[in-house]
Design a protein around this motif. Structure first.
Motif, PDB file in Angstrom:
ATOM      1  N   HIS A   1       0.922  -1.252  -0.171  1.00 12.86           N
ATOM      2  CA  HIS A   1      -0.111  -0.104   0.146  1.00 12.86           C
ATOM      3  C   HIS A   1       0.941   1.138  -0.042  1.00 12.86           C
ATOM      4  CE1 HIS A   1      -3.271   2.923   0.761  1.00 12.86           C
ATOM      5  NE2 HIS A   1      -2.541   3.053   1.906  1.00 12.86           N
ATOM      6  N   GLY A   2       0.510   2.272  -0.740  1.00 11.48           N
ATOM      7  CA  GLY A   2       1.223   3.573  -0.639  1.00 11.48           C
ATOM      8  C   GLY A   2       2.479   3.434  -1.479  1.00 11.48           C
ATOM      9  N   LEU A   3       2.530   2.488  -2.732  1.00 15.19           N
ATOM     10  CA  LEU A   3       3.802   2.253  -3.386  1.00 15.19           C
ATOM     11  C   LEU A   3       4.276   3.638  -4.045  1.00 15.19           C
ATOM     12  CD1 LEU A   3       5.897   0.259  -4.129  1.00 15.19           C
ATOM     13  CD2 LEU A   3       4.580  -0.292  -6.145  1.00 15.19           C
ATOM     14  N   GLY A   4       3.328   4.368  -4.469  1.00 14.55           N
ATOM     15  CA  GLY A   4       3.891   5.621  -4.995  1.00 14.55           C
ATOM     16  C   GLY A   4       4.614   6.558  -4.231  1.00 14.55           C
ATOM     17  N   ALA A   5       4.039   6.737  -3.192  1.00 16.90           N
ATOM     18  CA  ALA A   5       4.698   7.670  -1.993  1.00 16.90           C
ATOM     19  C   ALA A   5       6.306   7.053  -1.895  1.00 16.90           C
ATOM     20  CB  ALA A   5       4.089   7.683  -0.907  1.00 16.90           C
ATOM     21  N   VAL A   6       6.307   5.634  -1.894  1.00 12.87           N
ATOM     22  CA  VAL A   6       7.524   5.087  -1.499  1.00 12.87           C
ATOM     23  C   VAL A   6       8.778   5.384  -2.743  1.00 12.87           C
ATOM     24  CG1 VAL A   6       9.105   2.977  -1.266  1.00 12.87           C
ATOM     25  CG2 VAL A   6       6.776   3.324  -0.165  1.00 12.87           C
ATOM     26  N   TYR A   7       8.205   5.398  -3.766  1.00 11.68           N
ATOM     27  CA  TYR A   7       8.974   5.862  -4.940  1.00 11.68           C
ATOM     28  C   TYR A   7       9.412   7.187  -4.883  1.00 11.68           C
ATOM     29  CZ  TYR A   7       9.053   1.461  -7.805  1.00 11.68           C
ATOM     30  OH  TYR A   7       9.442   0.148  -8.041  1.00 11.68           O
ATOM     31  N   GLU A   8       8.507   7.821  -4.639  1.00 13.66           N
ATOM     32  CA  GLU A   8       8.664   9.543  -4.465  1.00 13.66           C
ATOM     33  C   GLU A   8       9.761   9.764  -3.571  1.00 13.66           C
ATOM     34  OE1 GLU A   8       4.253  10.685  -6.070  1.00 13.66           O
ATOM     35  OE2 GLU A   8       4.856  11.377  -3.859  1.00 13.66           O
ATOM     36  N   SER A   9       9.431   9.075  -2.049  1.00 13.31           N
ATOM     37  CA  SER A   9      10.289   9.535  -1.076  1.00 13.31           C
ATOM     38  C   SER A   9      11.881   9.016  -1.568  1.00 13.31           C
ATOM     39  CB  SER A   9       9.864   8.679   0.159  1.00 13.31           C
ATOM     40  OG  SER A   9      10.272   7.153  -0.045  1.00 13.31           O
ATOM     41  N   ALA A  10      12.241   8.140  -2.249  1.00 14.44           N
ATOM     42  CA  ALA A  10      13.398   7.618  -2.559  1.00 14.44           C
ATOM     43  C   ALA A  10      14.128   8.754  -3.611  1.00 14.44           C
ATOM     44  CB  ALA A  10      13.448   6.360  -3.158  1.00 14.44           C
ATOM     45  N   TRP A  11      13.199   9.137  -4.471  1.00 14.69           N
ATOM     46  CA  TRP A  11      13.650  10.267  -5.407  1.00 14.69           C
ATOM     47  C   TRP A  11      13.760  11.406  -4.887  1.00 14.69           C
ATOM     48  CZ3 TRP A  11      10.344  14.744  -6.881  1.00 14.69           C
ATOM     49  CH2 TRP A  11      11.041  15.592  -7.662  1.00 14.69           C
ATOM     50  N   MET A  12      13.283  11.638  -3.738  1.00 10.27           N
ATOM     51  CA  MET A  12      13.433  13.107  -2.995  1.00 10.27           C
ATOM     52  C   MET A  12      14.939  13.060  -2.211  1.00 10.27           C
ATOM     53  SD  MET A  12      11.245  15.277  -3.440  1.00 10.27           S
ATOM     54  CE  MET A  12      11.093  16.369  -1.900  1.00 10.27           C
ATOM     55  N   ILE A  13      15.254  11.932  -1.956  1.00  2.00           N
ATOM     56  CA  ILE A  13      16.587  11.501  -1.606  1.00  2.00           C
ATOM     57  C   ILE A  13      17.698  12.211  -2.500  1.00  2.00           C
ATOM     58  CG2 ILE A  13      18.637   9.867  -0.566  1.00  2.00           C
ATOM     59  CD1 ILE A  13      16.396   8.292   0.310  1.00  2.00           C
ATOM     60  N   PHE A  14      17.489  11.436  -3.775  1.00  2.25           N
ATOM     61  CA  PHE A  14      18.398  12.103  -4.820  1.00  2.25           C
ATOM     62  C   PHE A  14      18.467  13.504  -5.178  1.00  2.25           C
ATOM     63  CE2 PHE A  14      19.162   7.387  -4.980  1.00  2.25           C
ATOM     64  CZ  PHE A  14      20.486   7.415  -5.247  1.00  2.25           C
ATOM     65  N   ARG A  15      16.974  13.748  -5.300  1.00  3.07           N
ATOM     66  CA  ARG A  15      16.963  15.370  -5.374  1.00  3.07           C
ATOM     67  C   ARG A  15      17.746  16.307  -4.559  1.00  3.07           C
ATOM     68  NH1 ARG A  15      13.083  19.732  -4.739  1.00  3.07           N
ATOM     69  NH2 ARG A  15      12.475  20.768  -6.782  1.00  3.07           N
ATOM     70  N   MET A  16      17.430  15.781  -3.206  1.00  6.43           N
ATOM     71  CA  MET A  16      18.192  16.734  -2.293  1.00  6.43           C
ATOM     72  C   MET A  16      19.701  16.687  -2.355  1.00  6.43           C
ATOM     73  SD  MET A  16      18.386  15.915   1.895  1.00  6.43           S
ATOM     74  CE  MET A  16      19.481  14.300   1.328  1.00  6.43           C
ATOM     75  N   LEU A  17      20.123  15.300  -2.686  1.00  7.27           N
ATOM     76  CA  LEU A  17      21.684  15.407  -2.792  1.00  7.27           C
ATOM     77  C   LEU A  17      22.286  16.007  -4.143  1.00  7.27           C
ATOM     78  CD1 LEU A  17      21.922  11.361  -2.131  1.00  7.27           C
ATOM     79  CD2 LEU A  17      22.973  13.401  -0.956  1.00  7.27           C
ATOM     80  N   GLY A  18      21.490  15.808  -5.174  1.00 12.53           N
ATOM     81  CA  GLY A  18      21.609  16.700  -6.489  1.00 12.53           C
ATOM     82  C   GLY A  18      21.683  18.040  -6.344  1.00 12.53           C
ATOM     83  N   GLN A  19      20.561  18.514  -5.712  1.00 11.43           N
ATOM     84  CA  GLN A  19      20.930  20.159  -5.283  1.00 11.43           C
ATOM     85  C   GLN A  19      21.981  20.473  -4.274  1.00 11.43           C
ATOM     86  OE1 GLN A  19      16.993  20.726  -3.793  1.00 11.43           O
ATOM     87  NE2 GLN A  19      15.902  21.073  -5.837  1.00 11.43           N
ATOM     88  N   THR A  20      22.242  19.698  -3.434  1.00  9.90           N
ATOM     89  CA  THR A  20      23.411  19.866  -2.544  1.00  9.90           C
ATOM     90  C   THR A  20      24.739  19.771  -3.146  1.00  9.90           C
ATOM     91  OG1 THR A  20      22.019  19.437  -0.698  1.00  9.90           O
ATOM     92  CG2 THR A  20      24.192  19.671  -0.140  1.00  9.90           C
TER      93      THR A  20
END
Length: 415
Positions: free
Chosen positions: A346-365
């Protein structure tokens, strides 16, 4: 005036009408001719016959020989002709069909039976794979006895492993710059898969320089075909728009991977979302992620990092589910686990989005180069904690804290 005494009575007229109808029905059905629908008993020596028949199919070196070996029924001829032409389109060679068991007991109302056959084949250069592994699947062939004592091979379904593409339906192959699209029975006609595959190949190359090879996409016409091609029950693919898998669904190397679309999901997406999915899967394919033991959040988060790298959609679109969870006080307490990425979770879409946000943060930083270096290190077998320190100077706990803060800040800016 006609003689009333010579008129036919109503009963006689009715009998003549019935005779005419019966004669017409006989002429239409032609029961004296062989029919695929006729129920015929299976011969006692069916296993021996089938072993010889599948050897003949293996040895066939032309379409006519392959069709003749498949059997005498019209259905068998159509099936064999289609399979041969699909083989040719895929450049398949080293084809072998080895009878294993079955075919001697009818298990269908039409008198047909299931024969288990090991099917081996090797893909040609036509489909853009550098790997030359011989793929083997266990296939359940439906065989129908004929009035001449022979058995006709009329259809195929996977028994263990993926169904070979050349047994799945009518196959066409189109090569374009950097990609190959294999359509089964016309594939997904709602989206321009060829141009999207080319765009996916280019997107991966911009973020991950040095990636080699083509993006090979299999586009089935139905969800049921997709399930057979990846060797999974249909219930397990209903939520999946596409999957990157080895050609036989099992062994092989990282160079024999293809992207298989699920038209029931993929074709319902808008062009942007479908392109994101295809580029995500192309990242898996070109970075050899299939079969890796790396953490799922690294594999999936990086694939979205590439797929969404130049995306202009707001966070409310690309990360709306996870940010809604955060705003509601249901934000993650730890980095996503492999279990979180279960297709039935349940909530698989949110899991994928949360993983992407890790990399989005790392890329911006830290920038793309260091993110790519971190991903390559983990994919090469470096332990996660060591790769984090080497690439960013972060521990796992520090990354988790920074990410949770980043999610909270991002959620506060989304209406």
């Amino acid at each position: 005036m006609a003689d009333p005494g010579r008129r036919l009575g109503p009963n006689a007229v009715a009998i003549l009408v019935l005779i005419c109808l019966a004669a017409g029905l006989l002429l239409w059905q032609r029961p004296w001719e062989s029919s695929d629908d006729a129920v015929v008993g299976i011969p006692d020596d069916a296993p021996a016959r089938l072993a010889a028949q599948f050897r003949a199919l293996t040895d066939a070196d032309s379409e006519s020989a392959f069709v003749a070996a498949a059997g005498t029924s019209r259905t068998a001829k159509v099936f064999a002709r289609q399979a041969w032409r699909a083989r040719t389109a895929l450049g398949a060679d080293a084809v072998e069909l080895r009878y294993v068991s079955g075919g001697d007991v009818a298990d269908h109302a039409d008198g047909s039976a299931t024969a288990v056959v090991d099917v081996s084949w090797r893909a040609g250069d036509e489909i853009g794979l550098s790997d030359k592994t011989v793929h083997t699947s266990s296939v359940a062939f439906r065989v129908a006895p004929q009035t001449d004592g022979r058995l006709s091979v009329v259809s195929a379904a996977p028994r263990d492993g993926a169904l070979p593409i050349w047994l799945a339906g009518d196959v066409t192959v189109e090569r374009v710059s950097g990609s190959v699209v294999i359509r089964v029975d016309g594939g997904d006609a709602d989206l321009p898969v060829e141009s999207m595959a080319t765009a996916a190949r280019s997107a991966v190359g911009r973020v991950v320089p040095g990636t080699k090879g083509d993006v090979t996409v299999v586009s089935p016409h139905t969800e049921a075909q997709m399930a057979r091609l990846v060797g999974q029950p249909i219930d397990q693919v209903r939520q999946i728009a596409a999957v990157t898998t080895r050609l036989d669904g099992r062994g092989g190397s990282s160079d024999d991977t293809v992207i298989v679309l699920n038209p029931a999901v993929f074709s319902t997406m808008d062009r942007r979302a479908a392109q994101v999915v295809l580029t995500h899967e192309a990242t898996h394919l070109l970075t050899h992620a299939v079969g890796t033991r790396a953490e799922s959040w690294v594999v999936e988060g990086f694939a979205d990092f590439v797929a969404l790298h130049d995306d202009t959609a707001p966070l409310s679109v690309s990360a709306g589910q996870i940010l809604a969870d955060v705003k509601a006080g249901r934000g993650p307490k730890h980095l996503p686990t492999s279990a979180d990425f279960n297709a039935e979770s349940h909530g698989l879409g949110a899991v994928y989005e949360s993983a992407w946000m890790i990399f989005r943060m790392l890329g911006q930083t830290y920038g793309d180069d260091r993110v790519v270096r971190f991903y390559n290190a983990v994919m090469s077998g470096t332990a996660l904690d060591k790769a984090l320190v080497a690439s960013f100077g972060l521990t796992v706990d520090e990354l988790t804290t920074s990410w949770r803060d980043y999610l909270a800040k991002s959620a506060s800016t989304v209406s």
